[in-house]
Design a protein around this motif. Structure first.
Motif, PDB file in Angstrom:
ATOM      1  N   CYS A  82       0.804   0.567  -7.060  1.00 15.78           N
ATOM      2  CA  CYS A  82      -0.569   0.054  -6.992  1.00 15.78           C
ATOM      3  C   CYS A  82      -1.421   1.138  -6.363  1.00 15.78           C
ATOM      4  CB  CYS A  82      -0.666  -1.187  -6.094  1.00 15.78           C
ATOM      5  SG  CYS A  82      -0.057  -2.705  -6.801  1.00 15.78           S
ATOM      6  N   ASN A  84      -4.113   1.814  -3.796  1.00 16.13           N
ATOM      7  CA  ASN A  84      -4.649   1.089  -2.648  1.00 16.13           C
ATOM      8  C   ASN A  84      -6.058   1.568  -2.362  1.00 16.13           C
ATOM      9  OD1 ASN A  84      -5.224   0.944   0.415  1.00 16.13           O
ATOM     10  ND2 ASN A  84      -3.657  -0.578   0.057  1.00 16.13           N
ATOM     11  N   PHE A 119      -7.231  -8.969   1.888  1.00 13.06           N
ATOM     12  CA  PHE A 119      -6.241  -8.237   1.099  1.00 13.06           C
ATOM     13  C   PHE A 119      -6.042  -8.987  -0.214  1.00 13.06           C
ATOM     14  CE2 PHE A 119      -1.864  -7.840  -0.405  1.00 13.06           C
ATOM     15  CZ  PHE A 119      -1.741  -6.474  -0.520  1.00 13.06           C
ATOM     16  N   ILE A 121      -4.466  -8.332  -4.626  1.00 13.23           N
ATOM     17  CA  ILE A 121      -3.871  -7.471  -5.650  1.00 13.23           C
ATOM     18  C   ILE A 121      -4.345  -7.941  -7.019  1.00 13.23           C
ATOM     19  CG2 ILE A 121      -1.737  -6.634  -6.704  1.00 13.23           C
ATOM     20  CD1 ILE A 121      -0.311  -7.251  -4.063  1.00 13.23           C
ATOM     21  N   TRP A 130      -4.078  -2.581  -8.643  1.00 12.20           N
ATOM     22  CA  TRP A 130      -4.841  -2.229  -7.451  1.00 12.20           C
ATOM     23  C   TRP A 130      -4.504  -3.173  -6.299  1.00 12.20           C
ATOM     24  CZ3 TRP A 130      -8.442   1.747  -7.146  1.00 12.20           C
ATOM     25  CH2 TRP A 130      -8.800   2.358  -8.356  1.00 12.20           C
ATOM     26  N   MET A 131      -4.448  -2.631  -5.090  1.00 10.11           N
ATOM     27  CA  MET A 131      -4.452  -3.409  -3.851  1.00 10.11           C
ATOM     28  C   MET A 131      -5.771  -3.079  -3.163  1.00 10.11           C
ATOM     29  SD  MET A 131      -0.596  -3.211  -2.238  1.00 10.11           S
ATOM     30  CE  MET A 131      -0.809  -1.547  -1.668  1.00 10.11           C
ATOM     31  N   MET A 133      -8.112  -3.861   0.220  1.00  6.65           N
ATOM     32  CA  MET A 133      -8.031  -4.445   1.556  1.00  6.65           C
ATOM     33  C   MET A 133      -9.198  -3.994   2.422  1.00  6.65           C
ATOM     34  SD  MET A 133      -4.898  -2.288   3.300  1.00  6.65           S
ATOM     35  CE  MET A 133      -5.006  -3.134   4.849  1.00  6.65           C
TER      36      MET A 133
END
Length: 141
Positions: A82, A84, A119, A121, A130-131, A133
């Motif tokens: 992912c 981030n 947070f 996903i 994608w993550m 946060m």
């Protein structure tokens, strides 16, 4: 040391990076196969002249890079990773998450966790996971 994701696309790199620039801002550089100098040698047989051989989206110290698969064999499946994206506040995280998830799929809705104010996903419409946060507030003692 910096680790930078390099994303591969099955022919839609230009569309993806144009969208990422809309979401994140920054300076976008797109180099096509046709931009290669004559002494660079011939492109791979499956490469189209308008295929993106290198994309770079630069914003401050952040850099996201990618390209169209020149072999013509990439099926668009991205597994085991992912990208981030940390944002400074929940509102900005929500804006980015919603924009990335538009036309894609949400795996974990954006919400508060024990490790971050927000947070989530998602996989965007280009197949990139994608993550997103929100950076946690600094701990004070």
């Amino acid at each position: 040391m910096a680790f930078r994701p390099y994303l591969f696309f099955g022919g839609n790199c230009r569309d993806a990076f144009t969208r990422y620039q809309e979401i994140f801002g920054g300076e976008l550089v797109l180099l096509t196969t046709a931009d290669a100098p004559p002494d660079a040698g011939p492109p791979p047989p499956a490469a189209k002249p308008d295929a993106i051989m290198h994309a770079a989206l630069m914003s401050g110290d952040d850099l996201l890079m990618g390209a169209d698969d020149m072999s013509g064999q990439f099926d668009g499946t991205v597994d085991g990773i992912c990208v981030n994206c940390s944002r400074p506040d929940v509102a900005e995280s929500q804006r980015v998450f919603d924009a990335l998830a538009e036309g894609g799929q949400v795996q974990v809705p954006l919400g508060e966790t024990f490790f971050a104010p927000a947070f989530g996903i998602c996989t965007d419409r280009f197949g990139i996971p994608w993550m997103v946060m929100t950076e946690p507030a600094e701990q004070t003692s």
